[in-house]
Design a protein around this motif. Structure first.
Motif, PDB file in Angstrom:
ATOM      1  N   ARG A   1     139.580  -1.806  46.764  1.00 37.90           N
ATOM      2  CA  ARG A   1     139.162  -2.043  44.820  1.00 37.90           C
ATOM      3  C   ARG A   1     138.164  -0.624  45.479  1.00 37.90           C
ATOM      4  O   ARG A   1     137.263   0.018  43.938  1.00 37.90           O
ATOM      5  N   PHE A   2     137.772   0.204  46.379  1.00 38.92           N
ATOM      6  CA  PHE A   2     137.030   1.247  45.940  1.00 38.92           C
ATOM      7  C   PHE A   2     136.979   2.152  46.893  1.00 38.92           C
ATOM      8  O   PHE A   2     137.651   1.879  48.132  1.00 38.92           O
ATOM      9  N   TYR A   3     137.249   3.160  46.912  1.00 40.79           N
ATOM     10  CA  TYR A   3     137.515   4.560  46.957  1.00 40.79           C
ATOM     11  C   TYR A   3     136.896   5.474  47.420  1.00 40.79           C
ATOM     12  O   TYR A   3     135.692   6.171  46.012  1.00 40.79           O
ATOM     13  N   GLY A   4     136.309   6.570  48.286  1.00 39.62           N
ATOM     14  CA  GLY A   4     135.708   7.531  48.670  1.00 39.62           C
ATOM     15  C   GLY A   4     136.267   8.908  49.185  1.00 39.62           C
ATOM     16  O   GLY A   4     137.204   8.621  50.348  1.00 39.62           O
ATOM     17  N   GLY A   5     136.425   9.618  48.896  1.00 40.95           N
ATOM     18  CA  GLY A   5     137.084  10.869  49.362  1.00 40.95           C
ATOM     19  C   GLY A   5     136.596  12.207  49.284  1.00 40.95           C
ATOM     20  O   GLY A   5     135.847  12.526  48.135  1.00 40.95           O
ATOM     21  N   PHE A   6     136.320  13.146  49.903  1.00 44.07           N
ATOM     22  CA  PHE A   6     136.746  14.554  50.118  1.00 44.07           C
ATOM     23  C   PHE A   6     137.527  15.668  50.243  1.00 44.07           C
ATOM     24  O   PHE A   6     138.554  15.020  51.082  1.00 44.07           O
ATOM     25  N   PRO A   7     137.775  16.134  49.437  1.00 46.01           N
ATOM     26  CA  PRO A   7     138.968  16.981  49.552  1.00 46.01           C
ATOM     27  C   PRO A   7     138.754  18.077  51.710  1.00 46.01           C
ATOM     28  O   PRO A   7     138.068  18.343  51.489  1.00 46.01           O
ATOM     29  N   LEU A   8     139.974  18.261  52.417  1.00 46.23           N
ATOM     30  CA  LEU A   8     140.095  18.453  52.937  1.00 46.23           C
ATOM     31  C   LEU A   8     140.742  20.588  52.685  1.00 46.23           C
ATOM     32  O   LEU A   8     142.226  20.681  52.913  1.00 46.23           O
ATOM     33  N   VAL A   9     139.419  20.885  52.908  1.00 41.95           N
ATOM     34  CA  VAL A   9     139.848  22.355  51.556  1.00 41.95           C
ATOM     35  C   VAL A   9     140.184  23.800  53.002  1.00 41.95           C
ATOM     36  O   VAL A   9     139.441  23.731  54.087  1.00 41.95           O
ATOM     37  N   ASN A  10     140.940  24.838  53.312  1.00 37.42           N
ATOM     38  CA  ASN A  10     141.444  25.777  53.882  1.00 37.42           C
ATOM     39  C   ASN A  10     140.552  26.684  53.686  1.00 37.42           C
ATOM     40  O   ASN A  10     140.382  26.310  52.705  1.00 37.42           O
TER      41      ASN A  10
END
Length: 181
Positions: free
Chosen positions: A111-120
């Motif tokens: 029901r909940f999502y929070g995320g940061f992209p892993l960027v090289n």
């Protein structure tokens, strides 16, 4: 459910991912400790280090009741890699992208999502660090900032791992050359 668009730089993004030689590797404490820390800070039952391959989402680290991989077309992280910064979905049942997602309407019922992209270092998003919950919610600024720091540490771990692998390959090559003489 609306599948995420494929990034314009998908070919180069996949090459960057494969350069890490991390897909389908064993669990590693250095990654598992960071995802566990994310659950503690955000008070969520789920945290993942997700890597987006051509057709699948594979998890380098899993805390919570999530299978080791999913189809990319149902991956929340497929949207996250399109972001430059934090992506938050306070309630998946109120977001047209996810309302009919199998991960929302059946187990584990996210029901909940929070995320940061892993960027090289070249700017390619190879995956994400994310937290999830079974109830709608939000994160405090301190939690989001802490996740961002963990995200940076994951990229440092990935880069260190890749660097050590290339050193080991060079040493093996030199050793084989010396013993062959």
């Amino acid at each position: 459910m609306i599948p995420a668009p494929i990034p314009d730089n998908e070919k180069e993004r996949l090459e960057a991912l494969y350069d890490y030689q991390i897909l389908d590797t064993q669990a590693e404490p250095s990654f598992d400790e960071l995802t566990l820390l994310a659950t503690y800070i955000c008070k969520t039952p789920i945290a993942l280090i997700s890597l987006l391959d051509r057709d699948r989402q594979w998890f380098k680290s899993i805390i919570g009741p999530i299978p080791p991989e999913t189809n990319r077309d149902i991956a929340f992280c497929s949207y996250c890699i399109l972001q430059q910064d934090f992506m938050i979905v306070p309630d998946t049942l109120k977001d047209e992208r996810f309302i009919n997602n199998p991960l929302v309407i059946s187990e584990p019922k996210i029901r909940f999502y929070g995320g940061f992209p892993l960027v090289n270092n070249q700017g390619f998003a190879i995956g994400s660090l994310c937290v999830m919950d079974f109830m709608p919610r939000n994160l405090a600024l301190a939690q989001t900032e802490s996740l961002k720091l963990i995200n940076h540490q994951i990229m440092r771990q990935l880069n260190t791992r890749r660097h050590l692998s290339s050193i080991n390959q060079a040493v093996d090559y030199c050793f084989k050359s010396l013993t062959a003489s």
